[in-house]
Scaffold this motif. Structure first.
Motif, short mmCIF file in Angstrom:
data_model
loop_
_atom_site.label_atom_id
_atom_site.label_comp_id
_atom_site.label_asym_id
_atom_site.label_seq_id
_atom_site.Cartn_x
_atom_site.Cartn_y
_atom_site.Cartn_z
N PRO A 144 -35.91 14.56 -18.69
CA PRO A 144 -34.93 15.37 -19.43
C PRO A 144 -35.38 16.83 -19.48
O PRO A 144 -36.57 17.12 -19.55
N ASN A 145 -34.41 17.73 -19.48
CA ASN A 145 -34.74 19.16 -19.54
C ASN A 145 -33.49 19.88 -20.05
O ASN A 145 -32.49 19.95 -19.35
N VAL B 149 -52.90 24.22 -13.70
CA VAL B 149 -51.56 24.70 -13.35
C VAL B 149 -50.51 23.65 -13.68
O VAL B 149 -49.42 23.97 -14.18
N LEU B 150 -50.83 22.37 -13.44
CA LEU B 150 -49.91 21.30 -13.84
C LEU B 150 -49.64 21.36 -15.34
O LEU B 150 -48.50 21.22 -15.79
N GLY B 151 -50.70 21.57 -16.11
CA GLY B 151 -50.52 21.68 -17.56
C GLY B 151 -49.67 22.87 -17.95
O GLY B 151 -48.86 22.80 -18.87
N VAL B 152 -49.83 23.98 -17.22
CA VAL B 152 -49.02 25.17 -17.49
C VAL B 152 -47.54 24.89 -17.20
O VAL B 152 -46.65 25.22 -17.97
N PRO C 48 -43.16 23.51 -22.44
CA PRO C 48 -43.78 23.09 -23.71
C PRO C 48 -44.02 21.58 -23.72
O PRO C 48 -43.23 20.81 -23.17
N TYR C 49 -45.06 21.16 -24.37
CA TYR C 49 -45.48 19.77 -24.32
C TYR C 49 -44.63 18.88 -25.22
O TYR C 49 -44.21 19.27 -26.32
#
Length: 796
Positions: free
Chosen positions: A651-652, A711-714, A718-719
């Motif tokens: 979802p986004n 970079v994946l985390g960036v 937002p988490y």
């Protein structure tokens, strides 16, 4: 059907016989036009297997397998994975589309053996007799056999905006549609011989929805291709010209080339669109053109018709209010008018349902309703000439009857005037008011919720209707639409596009809008930089739907409306639009995320190839490439492949914005440069003092993995709980690769030297600081830009 016997001759009434139809089918004289939506299963398989990326990886896999190091050929699994995933998702989407196309298909009415019946357009044959009425599309070229005030709009083909009156013997062309009256024509040219098909093939009259996402990815891949050629050539030269053994040199060359190719980007884009089609199909939403999902997510103005969109299409006769003391019962005249029209609109259907038959009233000539005229009428001989239409069109501005109609319409009701018509050519002449006909329209249960959603998302809604402006404003007020208190009569609007655009910016509700004005309104809004969606269900909406950035038609709407729309709401639910917007946002936002991941890998791979290769060109000893093909494969799996697949389907709800390419490159280029530089620094620091190439490669790999995971985390920000879990899982699995003895042995990893591992982590830590610093600087520059520049980049 009332009046049918007077319209059709005996030959027309019979149509073709079953034997004649079978003869034409056997001779191949059918309307065999391929579907514009779905491609065949073999085409899907071929398009997913025989790709440029699969060919590149196939050649590299053959090179690696020839060296005997089979584990270094793990990347070849991407050929199978990309192909299988793409084929499965496209076949699912094809099944969904094919099913919905059958449900939403325009089905012309033909006469065969004297019986009228609907058939799929592909079953039409030459010489079929096709019946048409207001709102019907001309599906094949033909010759008019019978016409009752038949008016055809050919503007989609010729550009001429005025409807053309058709008489028996004249030609009608496929791609046009009926705006008023009824009739029948004989099919003369079918399939690829018909005018609209030839025009589409030769002149490109019908174009796909513009897609910034598609254009952006094409641009990115073009740039990547230009960079790959010199970087790849340098890698090949560097690895093959050094002192390494040929198998090792080939492994280094392949390891350098494989990560340069953003192999999954196109696949995940196709999968995201295909999954969107399947999801929307579950809500009875037919997407005729896939990029329309993206287009609606970018829309900032929705032009909505009132009838059939905000209100139910069906109406109920609420009241017939006589004006004075008429010499004939208004109900009798209304019943006669309803019976005289062979293709009654929604208003006449409601009147016919509530009115008793009118024996003895035979119509001599009939003028059917059209959106441009706003009235219909008929001549009944000794009973006189009668008209039924909009009071504010048929009556003078100062009349008491018109004022009374305005007062009733202010309650959100539709009001028509029944009147006696005086003689006049092509017009009702002087109209004597006899009665006001009040019709009720039920507001859709989901209309307010949908309008509220668009208001929350910053999407302006313009209600554009052919009904009385006061009545339209009353309905819009009931739904809480901002600006509904000041409805605008479109007859007062300027014709100049610039002035019209200014009027549209300042108002939200417009009444008495003609089909040509709807089209002009869409163009005026687009001239101000707006992305416009048009919703509608009537023949008066066709031109505006065609010109809008995204046309949305109701499934119960006219065939012509459904045929030009990119999106068809088969269940007629206006509330489905937010879900379409949501799917578009999911596609755009998620593809942007994964594109950043893939291009980051491309950037650091190209940079590493240049750093490793340039010294060899200028006479220094060539340095072995830091990684083996198996190393770049596991980096791709755990920092890009698996997480990108999850992120692409998640979802986004982020609002769609322009500047896709710029934002992707602002993330990928700095991050890629930092990863390439940091990993090579760690590699050189260890390689200069180590005799073991495996330890040097492992040190560089730890640096790359750590930074790529960052970079994946960036990109995942937002988490949410599942995003945090996804990143944590990839970190854990990547860490285990360096700890579990089996994986260390299989992937040739040796993290046993603590000093080397600390070197890798120190380089990674420095790289993380640089990545965050680059993001902070980029964010500050965007905030400091002038408003015009910010708007050009999407406003964020």
């Amino acid at each position: 059907m009332p009046g049918e016997e007077g319209l059709f001759t005996e030959g027309v009434t019979q149509g073709l016989s079953a034997a004649e139809v079978a003869e034409r089918i056997a001779g191949g004289r059918t309307n065999d036009v391929p579907s514009r939506v779905s491609r065949g299963s073999w085409e899907i398989v071929r398009a997913n297997v025989f790709t440029r990326i699969n060919a590149i990886f196939g050649v590299l896999a053959v090179i690696i397998f020839s060296t005997g190091y089979l584990l270094d050929g793990l990347f070849a699994g991407l050929i199978v994975a990309n192909s299988v995933v793409g084929i499965v998702q496209e076949l699912r989407a094809k099944r969904t589309l094919d099913r919905l196309v059958i449900v939403g298909q325009v089905r012309p009415t033909v006469r065969r053996d004297g019986v009228s019946r609907e058939v799929p357009p592909g079953e039409l044959v030459v010489d079929d007799v096709v019946e048409v009425g207001a709102g019907d599309q001309i599906v094949v070229d033909g010759e008019v056999l019978a016409a009752e005030a038949l008016e055809v709009d050919e503007s989609l083909l010729t550009g001429e905006s005025d409807p053309v009156v058709k008489h028996p013997g004249e030609e009608v062309m496929s791609g046009s549609f009926v705006v008023a009256g009824s009739g029948a024509y004989r099919a003369t040219k079918v399939g690829r011989e018909s005018y609209a098909v030839r025009l589409a093939e030769e002149a490109g009259q019908f174009t796909l929805v513009d897609s910034e996402l598609r254009r952006g990815i094409d641009k990115i891949l073009k740039v990547v291709t230009y960079v790959l050629v010199p970087a790849g050539a340098l890698s090949i030269y560097n690895q093959l010209s050094g002192s390494q053994a040929l198998p090792d040199a080939l492994r280094g060359m392949v390891a350098a080339l494989v990560p340069m190719v953003p192999e999954g980007l196109i696949l995940l884009t196709s999968v995201a669109f295909a999954v969107g089609v399947v999801r929307l199909g579950g809500r009875q939403c037919l997407v005729n053109e896939l990029p329309a999902i993206e287009g609606l997510a970018r829309v900032d103005v929705v032009c909505a018709d009132k009838t059939g969109t905000l209100t139910e299409n069906a109406m109920r006769l609420a009241e017939v209010r006589p004006l004075g003391e008429p010499d004939v019962a208004p109900e009798t005249v209304l019943a006669a008018l309803a019976a005289a029209d062979p293709r009654p609109n929604a208003s006449l259907l409601a009147i016919a349902e509530a009115s008793p038959p009118a024996p003895g009233w035979t119509a001599g000539s009939v003028t059917p309703f059209s959106s441009a005229r706003k009235w219909s009428g008929a001549s009944f001989g000794e009973h006189g000439d009668w008209v039924l239409g909009a009071p504010d069109v048929l009556l003078d501005a100062g009349s008491a009857e018109r004022a009374e109609a305005e007062r009733i319409g202010a309650r959100g009701l539709r009001v028509l005037l029944l009147g006696r018509a005086g003689p006049a050519a092509g017009a009702p002449g002087g109209v004597t008011p006899v009665a006001l006909v009040v019709l009720e329209q039920k507001i859709r249960d989901d209309a307010r919720e949908t309008l509220d959603y668009f208001a929350e998302q910053g999407v302006a809604v313009k209600v554009i209707s052919g009904d009385n402006a006061v009545s339209v404003g009353a309905v819009a007020r009931t739904l809480g639409l901002p600006g509904a208190d000041t409805p605008v009569d479109a007859r007062t609007l300027p014709e100049d596009p610039g002035q019209l655009a200014g009027e549209l910016e300042g108002a939200a509700v417009f009444g008495r809008v003609t089909p040509a004005q709807k089209r002009a309104m869409v163009a005026a809004l687009q001239s101000r930089g707006h992305t416009v969606a048009m919703t509608g269900d009537g023949v008066n909406d066709v031109l505006a739907l065609k010109d809008a950035d995204v046309g949305v038609a109701m499934g119960a709407g006219s065939p012509a409306t459904r045929s030009v729309a990119q999106i068809v709401l088969l269940d007629n639910a206006f509330a489905t639009l937010p879900y379409v917007v949501g799917e578009g946002r999911r596609v755009i936002g998620n593809i942007e995320r994964v594109a950043s991941l893939f291009l980051t890998k491309t950037v650091y791979s190209v940079l590493l190839a240049l750093i490793v290769g340039v010294p060899g060109l200028i006479g220094y000893d060539a340095v072995p490439y830091p990684f083996l093909p198996r190393h770049v494969t596991i980096v791709g799996w755990f920092t890009i492949g698996l997480p990108a697949f999850v992120l692409s389907l998640a979802p986004n709800n982020d609002r769609a914005r322009g500047g896709f390419v710029g934002r992707v490159l602002r993330t990928a280029v700095p991050a890629g440069i930092v990863i390439g530089a940091a990993s090579f620094t760690a590699y050189v620091l260890v390689h200069s003092g180590a005799t073991d190439q495996v330890q040097a490669s492992t040190t560089a790999l730890i640096t790359v993995m750590a930074l790529a995971l960052w970079v994946l985390g960036v990109v995942a920000r937002p988490y949410t709980w599942w995003k945090a879990g996804l990143v944590a899982a990839m970190v854990l699995i990547s860490g285990l690769m360096f700890v579990v003895p089996l994986s260390r042995r299989l992937f040739l990893l040796d993290p046993g030297n603590g000093a080397y591992t600390l070197t890798a982590l120190a380089c990674a830590a420095a790289g993380i600081v640089l990545i965050e610093l680059s993001r902070w600087i980029a964010g500050g520059l965007r905030r400091d830009r002038p408003a015009a520049a910010a708007n050009f980049d999407g406003g964020r």
